[in-house]
Design a protein around this motif. Structure first.
Motif, mmCIF file in Angstrom:
data_model
loop_
_atom_site.group_PDB
_atom_site.id
_atom_site.type_symbol
_atom_site.label_atom_id
_atom_site.label_comp_id
_atom_site.label_asym_id
_atom_site.label_seq_id
_atom_site.Cartn_x
_atom_site.Cartn_y
_atom_site.Cartn_z
ATOM 1 N N ASP A 1 13.081 -10.664 -8.728
ATOM 2 C CA ASP A 1 13.642 -10.913 -10.054
ATOM 3 C C ASP A 1 15.126 -10.603 -10.109
ATOM 4 O O ASP A 1 15.835 -11.063 -10.999
ATOM 5 C CB ASP A 1 12.900 -10.089 -11.119
ATOM 6 N N ARG A 2 15.608 -9.814 -9.124
ATOM 7 C CA ARG A 2 17.045 -9.506 -9.074
ATOM 8 C C ARG A 2 17.794 -10.500 -8.189
ATOM 9 O O ARG A 2 18.965 -10.300 -7.878
ATOM 10 C CB ARG A 2 17.258 -8.075 -8.564
ATOM 11 N N GLY A 3 17.089 -11.541 -7.753
ATOM 12 C CA GLY A 3 17.761 -12.622 -7.040
ATOM 13 C C GLY A 3 17.710 -12.539 -5.533
ATOM 14 O O GLY A 3 18.433 -13.263 -4.852
ATOM 15 N N ALA A 4 16.869 -11.685 -4.981
ATOM 16 C CA ALA A 4 16.769 -11.588 -3.516
ATOM 17 C C ALA A 4 16.225 -12.893 -2.948
ATOM 18 O O ALA A 4 15.321 -13.491 -3.487
ATOM 19 C CB ALA A 4 15.859 -10.431 -3.132
ATOM 20 N N ASN A 5 16.795 -13.342 -1.842
ATOM 21 C CA ASN A 5 16.357 -14.600 -1.229
ATOM 22 C C ASN A 5 16.355 -14.439 0.284
ATOM 23 O O ASN A 5 16.991 -15.178 1.011
ATOM 24 C CB ASN A 5 17.287 -15.739 -1.663
ATOM 25 N N THR A 6 15.644 -13.429 0.747
ATOM 26 C CA THR A 6 15.582 -13.146 2.180
ATOM 27 C C THR A 6 14.142 -12.872 2.557
ATOM 28 O O THR A 6 13.236 -13.017 1.757
ATOM 29 C CB THR A 6 16.425 -11.908 2.525
ATOM 30 N N ARG A 7 13.934 -12.461 3.801
ATOM 31 C CA ARG A 7 12.603 -12.025 4.220
ATOM 32 C C ARG A 7 12.467 -10.510 4.065
ATOM 33 O O ARG A 7 11.748 -9.859 4.798
ATOM 34 C CB ARG A 7 12.334 -12.449 5.663
ATOM 35 N N GLY A 8 13.161 -9.946 3.099
ATOM 36 C CA GLY A 8 13.120 -8.512 2.874
ATOM 37 C C GLY A 8 11.935 -8.054 2.060
ATOM 38 O O GLY A 8 11.912 -6.915 1.593
ATOM 39 N N HIS A 9 10.950 -8.928 1.858
ATOM 40 C CA HIS A 9 9.755 -8.529 1.122
ATOM 41 C C HIS A 9 9.014 -7.432 1.881
ATOM 42 O O HIS A 9 9.235 -7.214 3.083
ATOM 43 C CB HIS A 9 8.833 -9.737 0.915
ATOM 44 N N LEU A 10 8.110 -6.756 1.176
ATOM 45 C CA LEU A 10 7.348 -5.660 1.775
ATOM 46 C C LEU A 10 5.920 -6.055 2.127
ATOM 47 O O LEU A 10 5.073 -5.183 2.348
ATOM 48 C CB LEU A 10 7.327 -4.462 0.823
ATOM 49 N N ALA A 11 5.633 -7.349 2.161
ATOM 50 C CA ALA A 11 4.260 -7.786 2.401
ATOM 51 C C ALA A 11 3.721 -7.296 3.740
ATOM 52 O O ALA A 11 2.505 -7.122 3.898
ATOM 53 C CB ALA A 11 4.169 -9.313 2.336
ATOM 54 N N TRP A 12 4.609 -7.082 4.724
ATOM 55 C CA TRP A 12 4.177 -6.554 6.020
ATOM 56 C C TRP A 12 4.314 -5.035 6.068
ATOM 57 O O TRP A 12 4.207 -4.445 7.128
ATOM 58 C CB TRP A 12 4.992 -7.160 7.162
ATOM 59 N N SER A 13 4.586 -4.391 4.944
ATOM 60 C CA SER A 13 4.908 -2.975 4.848
ATOM 61 C C SER A 13 6.269 -2.736 5.526
ATOM 62 O O SER A 13 7.044 -3.686 5.753
ATOM 63 C CB SER A 13 3.807 -2.096 5.453
ATOM 64 N N ALA A 14 6.585 -1.482 5.854
ATOM 65 C CA ALA A 14 7.885 -1.145 6.449
ATOM 66 C C ALA A 14 7.745 0.211 7.122
ATOM 67 O O ALA A 14 6.744 0.903 6.963
ATOM 68 C CB ALA A 14 8.979 -1.126 5.379
ATOM 69 N N GLY A 15 8.785 0.586 7.870
ATOM 70 C CA GLY A 15 8.771 1.881 8.527
ATOM 71 C C GLY A 15 7.858 1.914 9.739
ATOM 72 O O GLY A 15 7.451 0.869 10.266
ATOM 73 N N PRO A 16 7.478 3.110 10.200
ATOM 74 C CA PRO A 16 6.702 3.231 11.445
ATOM 75 C C PRO A 16 5.312 2.607 11.349
ATOM 76 O O PRO A 16 4.712 2.299 12.378
ATOM 77 C CB PRO A 16 6.604 4.750 11.662
ATOM 78 N N HIS A 17 4.792 2.411 10.134
ATOM 79 C CA HIS A 17 3.456 1.843 9.982
ATOM 80 C C HIS A 17 3.503 0.386 9.506
ATOM 81 O O HIS A 17 2.500 -0.124 8.998
ATOM 82 C CB HIS A 17 2.619 2.678 9.016
ATOM 83 N N SER A 18 4.630 -0.275 9.698
ATOM 84 C CA SER A 18 4.672 -1.701 9.362
ATOM 85 C C SER A 18 3.698 -2.463 10.258
ATOM 86 O O SER A 18 3.324 -1.985 11.335
ATOM 87 C CB SER A 18 6.085 -2.259 9.527
ATOM 88 N N CYS A 19 3.286 -3.645 9.816
ATOM 89 C CA CYS A 19 2.274 -4.410 10.544
ATOM 90 C C CYS A 19 2.701 -4.630 11.998
ATOM 91 O O CYS A 19 3.760 -5.218 12.247
ATOM 92 C CB CYS A 19 2.041 -5.754 9.857
ATOM 93 N N PRO A 20 1.899 -4.187 12.970
ATOM 94 C CA PRO A 20 2.293 -4.350 14.370
ATOM 95 C C PRO A 20 2.084 -5.758 14.904
ATOM 96 O O PRO A 20 2.513 -6.065 16.016
ATOM 97 C CB PRO A 20 1.380 -3.360 15.104
ATOM 98 N N SER A 21 1.410 -6.603 14.142
ATOM 99 C CA SER A 21 1.134 -7.966 14.634
ATOM 100 C C SER A 21 1.516 -9.018 13.600
ATOM 101 O O SER A 21 0.824 -10.008 13.426
ATOM 102 C CB SER A 21 -0.348 -8.093 15.012
#
Length: 450
Positions: free
Chosen positions: A327-347
């Motif tokens: 809603d703030r206008g982001a237009n990248t692959r910066g979404h969190l659908a794969w999570s983030a950090g050390p436990h982000s989706c490994p596959s």
């Protein structure tokens, strides 16, 4: 004077301190309305995810990212879950199979997590993109064959629900009798109906797969996991496979189904062949696991100023966090659908490739697909974690089914080293297709030309 936030229709949180339920049909029908309400409450919201199961839900993007990248404060080991340890969680709760501790990388921290995660990434690295695409396309063609002559189908239950598990069964070297029970176990565990029975069926089936591959290793991910220098125990192998098959089932099914929804409700994606963009927009707006990433604070602390207590269940709302940033206008692959950090989706790259191949194959075989009902009449499955359609009816010009290609290698034959079906939990008969056999058995029959 500031107007206090008003809960969306159907939400019982009408007074201070009331928790917002995430397992209702009202939430499933319009989660964005709930997210807008939650955003007005601050960076977190008090929720329930099942009867008697309370959690704090992180809804702010920056707060979520900070939490996911702070493993020293927020741990994944659910043996820290205070409510469970104090006996306040019903042992039969439908969410428990997805939250209770298992010896795999999702529920471990530190060096143990790294060891188990490296086994996964190293084993998946043995599978080339071309092989993964071929396996996915082959399974997709089998499923399309089951309905192509009808001129109609349900893209969720006839295609998206089954395709990922067929792909993963082949990747993990599942023979038919084990694969059918894996399909049943994964589906039942995520549907929340007899979840504990489904979990038991799944664990037993995967245990038999581990025993089989110990005796007959092959060129499959199960065998690669066994050979990895991490030296996983049989218990770790079973629950790593449960994690991978689970993640390759429900989230992948939802990603494929939600991406079809994106494409069929906005024709420019299909017209311009924008399959990648459809996936990205789906991951932003309808992430397949919208509320998950369970964490437990090691001590009383705060999330962007909101207090949380040691051992409290803290979940991340990828759906709410993505919405706030988009809603703030982001237009990248910066979404969190794969999570983030050390436990982000490994596959995540294999998961994306499977979804992309699923989309491209169906539209290639059935180019005139369209929704068979108005988009606003579609129902979404209730559930605290997932964002998933109950069905996606389509229509198209009928097409004659394709014959099966010849397999490149024969299916391994059963011998004395393979586990038997003695004392196996009873499971429902799988739906039957044109092959006269159901589930994974039916796919293998078609593939071998039987």
């Amino acid at each position: 004077m500031t107007t206090p936030p008003v809960p969306p229709p159907g939400c019982p949180a009408h007074g201070s301190g009331q928790r917002i339920p995430l397992d209702t049909p009202e939430f499933a029908a319009d989660p964005q309305a709930f997210y807008r309400y939650m955003h007005q409450l601050g960076p977190t919201a008090p929720v329930t995810i099942a009867p008697g199961v309370e959690a704090t839900l992180v809804t702010d993007y920056s707060a979520a990212l900070e939490l996911l990248q702070d493993p020293s404060t927020f741990r994944k080991d659910s043996r820290r879950w205070r409510a469970l340890n104090e006996g306040r969680i019903n042992p039969g709760s439908p969410v428990l199979p997805l939250l209770a501790y298992r010896p795999n990388c999702m529920f471990t921290d530190g060096a143990e997590h790294l060891r188990l995660r490296e086994a996964i990434t190293g084993s998946f690295a043995q599978v080339s993109n071309s092989r993964l695409s071929q396996i996915t396309q082959r399974a997709a063609l089998f499923l399309i064959n089951q309905f192509s002559a009808r001129g109609s189908a349900d893209l969720v239950n006839d295609y998206a629900k089954q395709l990922p598990l067929f792909v993963f069964n082949e990747l993990f070297g599942c023979p038919a009798e084990i694969g059918d029970r894996v399909l049943f176990g994964i589906s039942g565990m995520f549907d929340g109906v007899n979840a504990e029975q489904a979990n038991q069926v799944l664990v037993q089936a995967v245990g038999e797969l581990v025993a089989l591959k110990r005796a007959q290793p092959g060129d499959d991910i199960t065998s690669h996991l066994m050979r990895h220098p991490a030296e996983l125990t049989d218990d770790e192998l079973v629950h790593t496979l449960v994690l991978l098959l689970g993640a390759g089932g429900e989230p992948e099914r939802n990603l494929i189904g939600n991406a079809f929804y994106t494409m069929l409700t906005d024709e420019h994606y299909v017209r311009n062949g924008q399959f990648d963009k459809a996936l990205d927009d789906t991951l932003w707006r309808n992430p397949p696991m919208s509320n998950y990433a369970p964490h437990y604070p090691v001590a009383d602390t705060d999330v962007a100023g909101d207090k949380v207590h040691a051992g409290e269940l803290v979940l991340v709302s990828f759906g709410a966090a993505n919405t706030a940033l988009a809603d703030r206008g982001a237009n990248t692959r910066g979404h969190l659908a794969w999570s983030a950090g050390p436990h982000s989706c490994p596959s995540k790259e294999p998961a994306r490739l499977i979804a992309l191949t699923a989309l491209e194959t169906l539209f290639s075989e059935l180019p005139d697909v369209e929704l068979a009902v108005p988009a606003d009449s579609l129902a979404w499955r209730p559930g605290p974690f997932n964002r998933a359609l109950a069905s996606l009816p389509i229509r198209f010009g009928a097409v004659k089914p394709r014959p099966a290609a010849q397999p490149k290698r024969p299916e391994p034959q059963r011998d004395q080293a393979q586990p038997t079906a003695t004392n196996r939990p009873a499971t429902p008969e799988a739906p039957r297709g044109k092959t006269g056999r159901g589930g994974w058995s039916g796919f293998l029959s078609w593939w071998k030309g039987e």
